[in-house]
Motif scaffolding. Structure first.
Motif, PDB file in Angstrom:
ATOM      1  N   PRO A  78       0.810  -1.215   0.000  1.00 32.28           N
ATOM      2  CA  PRO A  78       0.000   0.000   0.000  1.00 32.28           C
ATOM      3  C   PRO A  78       0.844   1.265   0.000  1.00 32.28           C
ATOM      4  N   VAL A  79       0.264   2.309  -0.547  1.00 29.18           N
ATOM      5  CA  VAL A  79       0.881   3.639  -0.519  1.00 29.18           C
ATOM      6  C   VAL A  79       0.570   4.285   0.830  1.00 29.18           C
ATOM      7  N   THR A  80       1.580   4.823   1.468  1.00 30.21           N
ATOM      8  CA  THR A  80       1.391   5.529   2.738  1.00 30.21           C
ATOM      9  C   THR A  80       1.781   6.999   2.570  1.00 30.21           C
ATOM     10  N   GLN A  81       1.394   7.805   3.555  1.00 23.43           N
ATOM     11  CA  GLN A  81       1.672   9.246   3.507  1.00 23.43           C
ATOM     12  C   GLN A  81       2.371   9.648   4.813  1.00 23.43           C
ATOM     13  N   PRO A  82       3.685   9.389   4.896  1.00 18.72           N
ATOM     14  CA  PRO A  82       4.396   9.652   6.152  1.00 18.72           C
ATOM     15  C   PRO A  82       4.672  11.115   6.432  1.00 18.72           C
ATOM     16  N   HIS A  83       4.607  11.982   5.415  1.00 12.96           N
ATOM     17  CA  HIS A  83       4.939  13.394   5.621  1.00 12.96           C
ATOM     18  C   HIS A  83       3.849  14.281   5.043  1.00 12.96           C
ATOM     19  N   VAL A  84       3.262  15.118   5.880  1.00  9.68           N
ATOM     20  CA  VAL A  84       2.356  16.170   5.436  1.00  9.68           C
ATOM     21  C   VAL A  84       2.772  17.438   6.176  1.00  9.68           C
ATOM     22  N   ARG A  85       3.223  18.422   5.426  1.00  5.12           N
ATOM     23  CA  ARG A  85       3.650  19.684   6.010  1.00  5.12           C
ATOM     24  C   ARG A  85       2.813  20.816   5.414  1.00  5.12           C
ATOM     25  N   LEU A  86       2.999  22.016   5.946  1.00  2.00           N
ATOM     26  CA  LEU A  86       2.303  23.171   5.397  1.00  2.00           C
ATOM     27  C   LEU A  86       2.705  23.434   3.948  1.00  2.00           C
ATOM     28  N   LEU A 139      12.477  35.285   4.502  1.00  2.00           N
ATOM     29  CA  LEU A 139      11.501  35.174   3.427  1.00  2.00           C
ATOM     30  C   LEU A 139      11.199  33.724   3.069  1.00  2.00           C
ATOM     31  N   VAL A 140      12.183  32.840   3.200  1.00  2.00           N
ATOM     32  CA  VAL A 140      11.930  31.421   2.946  1.00  2.00           C
ATOM     33  C   VAL A 140      10.961  30.867   3.979  1.00  2.00           C
ATOM     34  N   TRP A 141      11.136  31.250   5.246  1.00  2.00           N
ATOM     35  CA  TRP A 141      10.159  30.838   6.264  1.00  2.00           C
ATOM     36  C   TRP A 141       8.765  31.372   5.920  1.00  2.00           C
ATOM     37  N   LEU A 142       8.693  32.633   5.579  1.00  2.00           N
ATOM     38  CA  LEU A 142       7.392  33.228   5.279  1.00  2.00           C
ATOM     39  C   LEU A 142       6.731  32.589   4.066  1.00  2.00           C
ATOM     40  N   ARG A 143       7.540  32.159   3.109  1.00  2.00           N
ATOM     41  CA  ARG A 143       7.004  31.529   1.909  1.00  2.00           C
ATOM     42  C   ARG A 143       6.134  30.326   2.258  1.00  2.00           C
ATOM     43  N   GLY A 155      -1.268  31.685   7.702  1.00  2.00           N
ATOM     44  CA  GLY A 155      -1.537  32.635   8.770  1.00  2.00           C
ATOM     45  C   GLY A 155      -0.873  32.201  10.061  1.00  2.00           C
ATOM     46  N   PHE A 156      -0.660  33.158  10.929  1.00  2.37           N
ATOM     47  CA  PHE A 156       0.040  32.916  12.190  1.00  2.37           C
ATOM     48  C   PHE A 156      -0.637  31.818  13.007  1.00  2.37           C
ATOM     49  N   GLU A 157      -1.964  31.831  13.073  1.00  2.00           N
ATOM     50  CA  GLU A 157      -2.689  30.892  13.936  1.00  2.00           C
ATOM     51  C   GLU A 157      -2.485  29.441  13.534  1.00  2.00           C
ATOM     52  N   ASN A 158      -2.260  29.194  12.243  1.00  2.00           N
ATOM     53  CA  ASN A 158      -2.162  27.820  11.742  1.00  2.00           C
ATOM     54  C   ASN A 158      -0.732  27.362  11.503  1.00  2.00           C
ATOM     55  N   ALA A 159       0.245  28.130  11.983  1.00  2.00           N
ATOM     56  CA  ALA A 159       1.643  27.855  11.641  1.00  2.00           C
ATOM     57  C   ALA A 159       2.408  27.099  12.717  1.00  2.00           C
ATOM     58  N   GLU A 160       1.747  26.587  13.731  1.00  2.00           N
ATOM     59  CA  GLU A 160       2.457  25.791  14.724  1.00  2.00           C
ATOM     60  C   GLU A 160       3.096  24.578  14.050  1.00  2.00           C
ATOM     61  N   PRO A 161       4.276  24.135  14.491  1.00  2.00           N
ATOM     62  CA  PRO A 161       5.092  24.649  15.597  1.00  2.00           C
ATOM     63  C   PRO A 161       6.114  25.707  15.166  1.00  2.00           C
ATOM     64  N   PHE A 162       5.895  26.312  13.991  1.00  2.00           N
ATOM     65  CA  PHE A 162       6.899  27.225  13.428  1.00  2.00           C
ATOM     66  C   PHE A 162       6.447  28.684  13.476  1.00  2.00           C
ATOM     67  N   GLN A 163       5.431  28.983  14.302  1.00  2.00           N
ATOM     68  CA  GLN A 163       4.827  30.303  14.292  1.00  2.00           C
ATOM     69  C   GLN A 163       5.841  31.441  14.333  1.00  2.00           C
ATOM     70  N   ARG A 164       6.828  31.327  15.199  1.00  2.00           N
ATOM     71  CA  ARG A 164       7.710  32.453  15.463  1.00  2.00           C
ATOM     72  C   ARG A 164       9.009  32.397  14.650  1.00  2.00           C
ATOM     73  N   ALA A 165       9.130  31.423  13.773  1.00  2.00           N
ATOM     74  CA  ALA A 165      10.372  31.269  13.016  1.00  2.00           C
ATOM     75  C   ALA A 165      10.729  32.507  12.187  1.00  2.00           C
ATOM     76  N   PRO A 166       9.781  33.154  11.490  1.00  2.00           N
ATOM     77  CA  PRO A 166      10.189  34.313  10.686  1.00  2.00           C
ATOM     78  C   PRO A 166      10.753  35.461  11.519  1.00  2.00           C
ATOM     79  N   VAL A 167      10.133  35.786  12.641  1.00  2.00           N
ATOM     80  CA  VAL A 167      10.634  36.900  13.449  1.00  2.00           C
ATOM     81  C   VAL A 167      11.934  36.519  14.155  1.00  2.00           C
TER      82      VAL A 167
END
Length: 335
Positions: free
Chosen positions: A34-42, A297-301, A307-319
């Motif tokens: 079977p095909v699995t999906q081990p990685h899902v990121r933003l 800018l790469v983080w923000l991309r 949006g900030f609310e949905n960016a956990e666990p990387f919320q504060r990475a750009p600043v």
């Protein structure tokens, strides 16, 4: 709807699995499980499938990093020994089918041995960069961001505006102070960039996330560099911001640690015809300082569309990356 939701829908998974099976058949391979999906990121997802000739991976970058698909094609032509050569690619859909590259270097060696292992691998990455220095126009045509030194002061302006918008009402007093100090540093960034632009090292591809977990090493010792979704066009030495920054951050090694210097010097050997060791070391430090603008800018991309609310666990990475521009160490990642 976030960009994650289409990747986890039954319709998308069925279409991706169908394409994967078609490409395997065209390559004379058969899926055996079977095909699995081990990685899902933003910013991307990956599917894994066992086959009669070893595992394969379907990678689907998001719209912000769709350039990774044609980029793999160029890498396969210019440096096939040092990358995973795709089994198939669909530029229109933004899908890549890649062979399994084995275990990342960071999982193969202990922390004490990591600098030596990186010093063995990293000259090949430098060789790849030199081979691609003549392909800057093609890289930009794929959609890679232009982070060459002359562009970075304007990129800093863009980063300041974008971080402010990203934080919105979530900005703290400390965040506003970071924005103020970074804005005041523009003349310093301009000076760094002027000095880099006058140097002898030509622009090239910057992986921009080159740490030990993005280097695969075969049992025979051949390194392969993968996960090119953070790539930009830049001064090549900016690559060492993450490589040396991870040694500093994750393994608590200071800038003057012998292991850090060993990796840096092994990398710079490939550029030895372009300047003296001292000149190249100074240029690398400058490139890593200036390259922190690109890191914001790469983080923000990847995070800004959510949006900030949905960016956990990387919320504060750009600043945090923005704050690192004025850090004492050129390899400070801000985390």
């Amino acid at each position: 709807m976030t960009t994650i939701e289409p990747w986890t829908s039954a319709e998308w998974l069925a279409a991706a699995t169908g394409w994967l099976d078609e490409q395997l058949a065209a390559a004379g391979r058969t899926r055996t499980g079977p095909v699995t999906q081990p990685h899902v990121r933003l910013w991307a997802t990956a599917l894994r499938a066992p086959t009669d000739a070893g595992p394969v991976w379907l990678k689907a970058p998001g719209s912000e990093t769709a350039f990774e698909v044609p980029l793999y094609g160029l890498l396969a032509q210019a440096a096939p020994r040092w990358v995973l050569v795709p089994l198939a690619a669909d530029v229109e859909r933004g899908w890549l089918l890649l062979p399994d590259g084995g275990t990342p270097l960071g999982e193969q060696v202990c922390a004490d041995d990591l600098p030596g292992a990186l010093a063995e691998a990293i000259p090949h990455y430098a060789e790849l960069q030199r081979d691609l220095s003549g392909n800057v126009a093609e890289l930009l045509s794929f959609g890679l961001a232009d982070m060459r030194p002359p562009a970075l002061p304007e990129r800093l302006d863009q980063a300041l505006e974008a971080v402010g918008a990203y934080l919105g009402h979530h900005a703290t007093d400390d965040d506003r102070e970071v924005l103020r100090r970074a804005a005041a540093a523009r003349p310093l960034v301009e000076d760094w960039c002027d000095r880099l632009a006058s140097g002898a090292v030509p622009a090239s591809l910057d992986h921009h996330d080159l740490h030990a977990w993005n280097v695969l090493v075969t049992p025979g010792g051949t390194p392969r560099f993968y996960d090119w979704g953070d790539s930009v066009v830049a001064h090549p030495f900016t690559s060492m911001l993450v490589t040396l920054g991870f040694l500093r951050l994750q393994h608590h090694r200071p800038d003057d640690d012998p292991g850090v210097r060993r990796v840096r010097d092994a990398y710079l050997e490939a550029f030895g015809d372009l300047g003296s060791r001292d000149e190249l070391v100074a240029e690398l430090d400058l490139a890593c300082r200036a390259g922190k603008v690109a890191r914001v800018l790469v983080w923000l991309r990847g995070l800004r569309p959510q949006g900030f609310e949905n960016a956990e666990p990387f919320q504060r990475a750009p600043v945090q990356a923005l704050a690192a521009i004025l850090a004492e160490s050129p390899f400070d990642l801000g985390a």
